[in-house]
Design an enzyme around this catalytic site. Structure first.
Site, PDB file in Angstrom:
ATOM      1  N   LYS A 107      -6.628  -3.739   1.756  1.00  0.00           N
ATOM      2  CA  LYS A 107      -5.996  -3.563   0.448  1.00  0.00           C
ATOM      3  C   LYS A 107      -6.946  -3.849  -0.710  1.00  0.00           C
ATOM      4  O   LYS A 107      -6.648  -3.525  -1.854  1.00  0.00           O
ATOM      5  CB  LYS A 107      -4.745  -4.404   0.372  1.00  0.00           C
ATOM      6  CG  LYS A 107      -3.720  -3.890   1.383  1.00  0.00           C
ATOM      7  CD  LYS A 107      -2.358  -4.458   1.184  1.00  0.00           C
ATOM      8  CE  LYS A 107      -1.340  -3.813   2.101  1.00  0.00           C
ATOM      9  NZ  LYS A 107      -1.365  -4.366   3.468  1.00  0.00           N
TER      10      LYS A 107
HETATM   11  C1  LIG Z   1      -0.616  -3.800   4.388  1.00  0.00           C
HETATM   12  C2  LIG Z   1      -1.126  -3.970   5.754  1.00  0.00           C
HETATM   13  C3  LIG Z   1      -0.829  -3.044   6.767  1.00  0.00           C
HETATM   14  C4  LIG Z   1       0.111  -1.892   6.537  1.00  0.00           C
HETATM   15  O1  LIG Z   1      -0.427  -0.923   5.679  1.00  0.00           O
HETATM   16  P1  LIG Z   1       0.528   0.159   4.990  1.00  0.00           P
HETATM   17  O2  LIG Z   1      -0.325   0.936   4.081  1.00  0.00           O
HETATM   18  O3  LIG Z   1       1.578  -0.620   4.268  1.00  0.00           O
HETATM   19  O4  LIG Z   1       1.112   0.968   6.092  1.00  0.00           O
HETATM   20  C5  LIG Z   1      -1.404  -3.225   8.004  1.00  0.00           C
HETATM   21  N1  LIG Z   1      -2.221  -4.263   8.253  1.00  0.00           N
HETATM   22  C6  LIG Z   1      -2.520  -5.180   7.323  1.00  0.00           C
HETATM   23  C7  LIG Z   1      -3.400  -6.314   7.673  1.00  0.00           C
HETATM   24  C8  LIG Z   1      -1.997  -5.060   6.032  1.00  0.00           C
HETATM   25  O5  LIG Z   1      -2.288  -5.981   5.118  1.00  0.00           O
END
Ligand SMILES: *Cc1c(COP(=O)(O)O)cnc(C)c1O
Length: 438
Positions: A107
């Site tokens: 993210k």
């Molecule tokens: C947010 C997140 C996900 C899921 O990603 P999406 O884009 O919401 O499907 C998977 N793994 C981790 C570690 C995350 O922080």
């Protein structure tokens, strides 16, 4: 480029408005009017480009009409100031390590890009006091908070479910101070997300304050996530200089929660990236898998799992996937398959992979790795997205492997700060009154 809403009542929206608003007025998600296909020559020589160079080409296709070249380049280069290595794990399975950024989860890419793009628009407009609301299941909060930390004119409110994020995740957004406020909600991630969505459509709130969202519903967060799919391909190509383009077609497995990450991958494929097929890997929150099996989309309250960032019962970006495939169930099932694993299967996989290969997965990556082990054919190359560093889930991972996990320095720094957060109920009126009072 103009943006329209997946609910089709809003269209012709500028990038700036789409980014500042986050969610369309008809409650739909913004989609770009078109997706440019990149020239074959780009793919033929992609392995000669740096990650930043290829990301800029991709960014230009989406944002080039709306952001000056130099500014866009700066945003891309600043966003990607860390590597995303493709690591061979075993056989024909590779891990795309997305956890080398400041908060050690994928993210960081969207969070950093979005904060910079929003900063760019705000500066251009000369407006101040924009409030960013972000619901987090664990990793979004820290990536967004860190992306915006100290940015003038922007206040960030991170809403997180009480007791449902790991202690290390929590300290990454509750110890920052400055323009970051952490709100501890007595509810689940879905409750946090519902609060944010309600705030965006509340007339009184929107009259009094400028609100925007930094969740993957925001186009500036999810579109940049397409960058690393191209980089994965470039690295796979470098691993296998002799393979033909057909043989290089990737199987990509994405551990999914809100489905923003996989949607960015689907966009990359539309831009011409050679992806053979996608696998959406879920924990027990298997709403998407159920959709693939039955053609019916039935949101359910999320259940808590050890892959907590994927505990989502009503994935927002499902609307984008539907829209991208013209609502065709057949087209969707042609390109995307699904799996779902329970906590025991996730633990087993994490442990087995570590024992057999020495590669340490985090619980989310473990879901993706397991899916490739089960679903990949011998003549295919599979890449799973390793979405966060295992040390972010320290207790869980240490309990599973029965060994201490080294905590990266970056993470240790966060743990030194003092936790500060405000408690809220999951009742919208509480949240609204709080926002009106600040
Ligand atoms: C947010 C997140 C996900 C899921 O990603 P999406 O884009 O919401 O499907 C998977 N793994 C981790 C570690 C995350 O922080």
């Amino acid at each position: 480029m103009k943006y329209y809403s997946t609910n089709k009542k809003v269209s012709g929206v500028s990038l700036k408005d789409a980014v500042v608003k986050g969610l369309a007025e008809d409650k739909g998600l913004f989609m770009p009017d078109s997706i440019k296909v990149l020239p074959q020559s780009f793919f033929d020589t992609i392995e000669n480009l740096s990650f930043q160079e290829m990301a800029y080409t991709v960014a230009d296709a989406f944002f080039g009409e709306d952001v000056e070249a130099e500014a866009l380049k700066k945003i891309v280069y600043e966003t990607l100031n860390f590597d995303v290595p493709l690591v061979h794990v075993n056989d024909n399975i590779y891990s795309l390590e997305l956890y080398h950024g400041p908060t050690l989860a994928f993210k960081d890419v969207g969070g950093r890009f979005m904060s910079r793009l929003l900063g760019y628009f705000i500066k251009k407009q000369g407006s101040t006091n924009v409030n960013v609301l972000v619901a987090t299941s664990g990793d979004t909060g820290s990536a967004v908070a860190n992306g915006f930390l100290g940015v003038e004119g922007i206040q960030v409110y991170v809403l997180y479910p009480k007791g449902l994020v790991s202690p290390i995740q929590e300290c990454q957004f509750t110890t920052l101070g400055q323009n970051i406020t952490a709100l501890e909600v007595d509810g689940t991630f879905d409750d946090c997300q519902a609060l944010v969505k309600s705030a965006f459509i509340d007339e009184e709130l929107n009259e009094k304050m400028k609100l925007t969202s930094a969740n993957s519903i925001n186009v500036a967060r999810f579109l940049p996530q397409s960058f690393y799919y191209f980089y994965a391909y470039a690295q796979l190509k470098s691993f296998h200089p002799k393979l033909t383009p057909e043989e290089l077609e990737m199987v990509i497995c994405v551990p999914s929660g809100n489905f923003g990450n996989i949607t960015a991958g689907l966009f990359a494929k539309r831009m011409g990236l050679p992806v053979k097929r996608f696998i959406a890997a879920n924990n027990r929150n298997d709403i998407f898998l159920k959709y693939l099996q039955t053609s019916e989309y039935r949101p359910r309250p999320s259940v808590s799992t050890i892959a907590n960032a994927m505990d989502v019962g009503d994935p927002s970006n499902f609307a984008r996937i539907l829209d991208l495939y013209g609502e065709s169930y057949k087209a969707i099932t042609n390109e995307i398959s699904g799996v779902s694993y329970n906590d025991e299967q996730i633990s087993d996989t994490l442990k087995t992979c570590y024992t057999k290969t020495g590669y340490l997965l985090d619980p989310h990556g473990a879901v993706g790795y397991r899916a490739l082990n089960e679903k990949l054919n011998d003549d295919e190359n599979g890449i799973f997205l390793e979405t966060a560093h295992p040390a972010k889930f320290l207790e869980t991972v240490e309990n599973i492997i029965g060994e201490k996990v080294e905590i990266p320095q970056k993470l240790q720094e966060f743990m030194k700060g003092e936790k500060e957060s405000l408690s809220l109920s999951k009742d919208f009126e509480d949240f609204k009154n709080y926002l009106l009072s600040v």
